[in-house]
Write a protein that holds these residues in place. Structure first.
Motif, PDB file in Angstrom:
ATOM      1  N   GLN A 243       0.858  -1.182   0.000  1.00  0.00           N
ATOM      2  CA  GLN A 243       0.000   0.000   0.000  1.00  0.00           C
ATOM      3  C   GLN A 243       0.890   1.226   0.000  1.00  0.00           C
ATOM      4  OE1 GLN A 243      -1.708  -1.093   3.787  1.00  0.00           O
ATOM      5  NE2 GLN A 243      -0.719   0.626   4.819  1.00  0.00           N
ATOM      6  N   ARG A 244       0.294   2.358  -0.353  1.00  0.00           N
ATOM      7  CA  ARG A 244       1.032   3.609  -0.306  1.00  0.00           C
ATOM      8  C   ARG A 244       0.750   4.318   1.017  1.00  0.00           C
ATOM      9  NH1 ARG A 244      -0.456   6.881  -5.680  1.00  0.00           N
ATOM     10  NH2 ARG A 244       1.737   7.435  -5.941  1.00  0.00           N
ATOM     11  N   PRO A 245       1.733   4.993   1.576  1.00  0.00           N
ATOM     12  CA  PRO A 245       1.480   5.791   2.777  1.00  0.00           C
ATOM     13  C   PRO A 245       0.581   6.969   2.440  1.00  0.00           C
ATOM     14  CG  PRO A 245       3.665   6.256   1.928  1.00  0.00           C
ATOM     15  CD  PRO A 245       3.130   5.108   1.115  1.00  0.00           C
ATOM     16  N   ASP A 246      -0.111   7.495   3.456  1.00  0.00           N
ATOM     17  CA  ASP A 246      -1.051   8.589   3.204  1.00  0.00           C
ATOM     18  C   ASP A 246      -0.673   9.877   3.926  1.00  0.00           C
ATOM     19  OD1 ASP A 246      -1.731   8.098   5.854  1.00  0.00           O
ATOM     20  OD2 ASP A 246      -3.719   7.293   5.397  1.00  0.00           O
ATOM     21  N   LYS A 247       0.493   9.879   4.585  1.00  0.00           N
ATOM     22  CA  LYS A 247       0.911  11.093   5.288  1.00  0.00           C
ATOM     23  C   LYS A 247       2.415  11.060   5.540  1.00  0.00           C
ATOM     24  CE  LYS A 247      -1.791  10.332   8.833  1.00  0.00           C
ATOM     25  NZ  LYS A 247      -2.256   8.932   8.626  1.00  0.00           N
ATOM     26  N   ILE A 248       2.950  12.222   5.918  1.00  0.00           N
ATOM     27  CA  ILE A 248       4.334  12.362   6.365  1.00  0.00           C
ATOM     28  C   ILE A 248       4.302  12.844   7.801  1.00  0.00           C
ATOM     29  CG2 ILE A 248       6.471  13.698   6.082  1.00  0.00           C
ATOM     30  CD1 ILE A 248       5.734  13.965   3.098  1.00  0.00           C
ATOM     31  N   ILE A 249       5.192  12.303   8.643  1.00  0.00           N
ATOM     32  CA  ILE A 249       5.311  12.777  10.013  1.00  0.00           C
ATOM     33  C   ILE A 249       6.747  13.237  10.246  1.00  0.00           C
ATOM     34  CG2 ILE A 249       5.113  12.194  12.457  1.00  0.00           C
ATOM     35  CD1 ILE A 249       2.938  10.204  11.723  1.00  0.00           C
ATOM     36  N   VAL A 250       6.884  14.468  10.702  1.00  0.00           N
ATOM     37  CA  VAL A 250       8.183  15.103  10.916  1.00  0.00           C
ATOM     38  C   VAL A 250       8.614  14.929  12.375  1.00  0.00           C
ATOM     39  CG1 VAL A 250       9.422  17.307  10.869  1.00  0.00           C
ATOM     40  CG2 VAL A 250       7.740  16.771   9.083  1.00  0.00           C
TER      41      VAL A 250
ATOM     42  N   HIS B 247       5.121  14.976  14.972  1.00  0.00           N
ATOM     43  CA  HIS B 247       4.920  13.872  15.911  1.00  0.00           C
ATOM     44  C   HIS B 247       3.892  14.225  16.983  1.00  0.00           C
ATOM     45  CE1 HIS B 247       7.140  10.582  18.502  1.00  0.00           C
ATOM     46  NE2 HIS B 247       5.871  10.304  18.284  1.00  0.00           N
ATOM     47  N   GLN B 248       3.842  15.501  17.386  1.00  0.00           N
ATOM     48  CA  GLN B 248       2.903  15.922  18.428  1.00  0.00           C
ATOM     49  C   GLN B 248       1.453  15.698  18.044  1.00  0.00           C
ATOM     50  OE1 GLN B 248       3.532  19.921  19.897  1.00  0.00           O
ATOM     51  NE2 GLN B 248       5.760  19.695  19.810  1.00  0.00           N
ATOM     52  N   ASP B 249       1.164  15.616  16.759  1.00  0.00           N
ATOM     53  CA  ASP B 249      -0.215  15.407  16.316  1.00  0.00           C
ATOM     54  C   ASP B 249      -0.740  14.034  16.701  1.00  0.00           C
ATOM     55  OD1 ASP B 249      -0.381  17.938  15.142  1.00  0.00           O
ATOM     56  OD2 ASP B 249       0.397  17.214  13.220  1.00  0.00           O
ATOM     57  N   PHE B 250       0.157  13.131  17.078  1.00  0.00           N
ATOM     58  CA  PHE B 250      -0.258  11.755  17.322  1.00  0.00           C
ATOM     59  C   PHE B 250       0.197  11.214  18.676  1.00  0.00           C
ATOM     60  CE2 PHE B 250       0.193  12.402  12.753  1.00  0.00           C
ATOM     61  CZ  PHE B 250      -1.082  12.059  12.325  1.00  0.00           C
ATOM     62  N   GLY B 251       0.637  12.067  19.566  1.00  0.00           N
ATOM     63  CA  GLY B 251       1.050  11.578  20.872  1.00  0.00           C
ATOM     64  C   GLY B 251       1.510  12.706  21.779  1.00  0.00           C
ATOM     65  N   ASP B 252       1.660  12.375  23.053  1.00  0.00           N
ATOM     66  CA  ASP B 252       2.108  13.332  24.058  1.00  0.00           C
ATOM     67  C   ASP B 252       3.633  13.376  24.043  1.00  0.00           C
ATOM     68  OD1 ASP B 252       2.365  15.029  26.187  1.00  0.00           O
ATOM     69  OD2 ASP B 252       1.820  13.535  27.720  1.00  0.00           O
ATOM     70  N   THR B 253       4.176  14.289  23.274  1.00  0.00           N
ATOM     71  CA  THR B 253       5.625  14.375  23.078  1.00  0.00           C
ATOM     72  C   THR B 253       6.017  15.809  22.748  1.00  0.00           C
ATOM     73  OG1 THR B 253       7.468  13.604  21.677  1.00  0.00           O
ATOM     74  CG2 THR B 253       5.287  13.723  20.650  1.00  0.00           C
ATOM     75  N   LEU B 254       7.254  16.160  23.032  1.00  0.00           N
ATOM     76  CA  LEU B 254       7.784  17.463  22.622  1.00  0.00           C
ATOM     77  C   LEU B 254       8.258  17.452  21.178  1.00  0.00           C
ATOM     78  CD1 LEU B 254       9.885  18.373  25.799  1.00  0.00           C
ATOM     79  CD2 LEU B 254       7.642  19.285  25.131  1.00  0.00           C
TER      80      LEU B 254
ATOM     81  N   ALA C 176       7.620   0.861   9.700  1.00  0.00           N
ATOM     82  CA  ALA C 176       8.683   1.503  10.468  1.00  0.00           C
ATOM     83  C   ALA C 176       8.324   1.527  11.952  1.00  0.00           C
ATOM     84  CB  ALA C 176       8.943   2.899   9.930  1.00  0.00           C
ATOM     85  N   ALA C 177       8.976   2.415  12.721  1.00  0.00           N
ATOM     86  CA  ALA C 177       8.744   2.488  14.167  1.00  0.00           C
ATOM     87  C   ALA C 177       9.033   3.895  14.657  1.00  0.00           C
ATOM     88  CB  ALA C 177       9.622   1.473  14.890  1.00  0.00           C
ATOM     89  N   HIS C 178       8.281   4.862  14.154  1.00  0.00           N
ATOM     90  CA  HIS C 178       8.546   6.251  14.542  1.00  0.00           C
ATOM     91  C   HIS C 178       7.387   6.919  15.252  1.00  0.00           C
ATOM     92  CE1 HIS C 178       6.198   7.719  11.047  1.00  0.00           C
ATOM     93  NE2 HIS C 178       6.752   6.709  10.401  1.00  0.00           N
ATOM     94  N   THR C 179       6.146   6.461  15.020  1.00  0.00           N
ATOM     95  CA  THR C 179       4.977   7.100  15.618  1.00  0.00           C
ATOM     96  C   THR C 179       3.938   6.027  15.934  1.00  0.00           C
ATOM     97  OG1 THR C 179       5.353   9.081  14.265  1.00  0.00           O
ATOM     98  CG2 THR C 179       3.208   8.886  15.342  1.00  0.00           C
ATOM     99  N   SER C 180       3.592   5.886  17.181  1.00  0.00           N
ATOM    100  CA  SER C 180       2.627   4.866  17.578  1.00  0.00           C
ATOM    101  C   SER C 180       1.307   5.046  16.831  1.00  0.00           C
ATOM    102  CB  SER C 180       2.385   4.946  19.086  1.00  0.00           C
ATOM    103  OG  SER C 180       1.441   3.990  19.494  1.00  0.00           O
ATOM    104  N   GLY C 181       0.817   3.957  16.251  1.00  0.00           N
ATOM    105  CA  GLY C 181      -0.459   3.970  15.542  1.00  0.00           C
ATOM    106  C   GLY C 181      -0.383   4.440  14.112  1.00  0.00           C
TER     107      GLY C 181
END
Length: 217
Positions: free
Chosen positions: A60-67, A189-196, A135-140
């Motif tokens: 499948q193709r990814p649907d977003k980028i997370i910085v 990354h903050q859009d998807f978890g409690d992080t700085l 990958a393993a950069h953002t939970s969910g």
């Protein structure tokens, strides 16, 4: 579609003096903007360790980028050698401390604007424009988002150097073009978890989305 190709130095020149210096159409020109394929050093080029298992490529193709940012030192060494050393530092951290399969990010952008492939197979999959490396950069979000990490710590008021910002825009535009991702689907990354993470880059997302949109046909 033909992708005009610039060297890394060309990308830095483009960031410093404008697209015209790199031979790209000026703003307001009739020609559609060019989507630049950035130079990315693959895992072999920076002497990555082999993954601790099988890297999965999803059909499948990814649907977003997370910085992200890597929370490493804000070094003034902008060299390619430093980018490679930093890529190895990230991989060692993720393998040895986190116990992960491989580097968690798909790509890492150094403070000098040198790009390295993170998780194995990310570069070839991106160039193909189909498939997605788990990958393993953002939970969910690891099964649907391209993770781009930026060398440095940006939660304490520091801002990314000009070269790093320019290459982040260039890489995001290329990812959007290859996978058909709309610029408004670039997140932090903050859009998807409690992080700085990614620090001030979270506040810079509106600018990033606009600059990426300006690069796309």
């Amino acid at each position: 579609m033909h992708h005009p190709h610039l060297s890394r130095r060309g990308l830095l020149i483009a960031g410093a003096t404008g697209l015209a210096a790199a031979g790209l159409p000026a703003a307001g020109a009739a020609a559609a903007p060019a989507v630049v394929e950035p130079d990315i050093d693959g895992t072999r080029e920076w002497n990555a360790r082999p993954p601790n298992g099988t890297v999965r490529v999803l059909s499948q193709r990814p649907d977003k980028i997370i910085v992200h940012h890597t929370v490493s030192a804000n070094t003034s060494d902008f060299s390619r050698a430093q980018a490679h050393a930093h890529a190895r530092w990230v991989q060692d951290l993720h393998l040895d401390r986190n116990g992960w399969l491989d580097t968690g990010y798909h790509f890492v952008n150094s403070r000098g604007g040198w790009l390295t492939e993170g998780r194995h197979r990310s570069l070839s999959t991106l160039q193909a424009g189909w498939g997605h490396v788990m990958a393993a950069h953002t939970s969910g979000q690891n099964d649907r988002a391209v993770g781009i990490a930026n060398e440095g710590s940006y939660h304490d008021g520091a801002v990314p150097p000009a070269a790093q910002w320019e290459v982040l825009v260039t890489l995001c535009a290329y990812v959007c073009e290859r996978y058909g991702i709309a610029p408004h689907r670039i997140h932090g990354h903050q859009d998807f978890g409690d992080t700085l993470c990614p620090g001030v880059l979270q506040d810079m997302l509106p600018r990033l989305r606009q600059e990426v949109a300006d690069r796309l046909p």
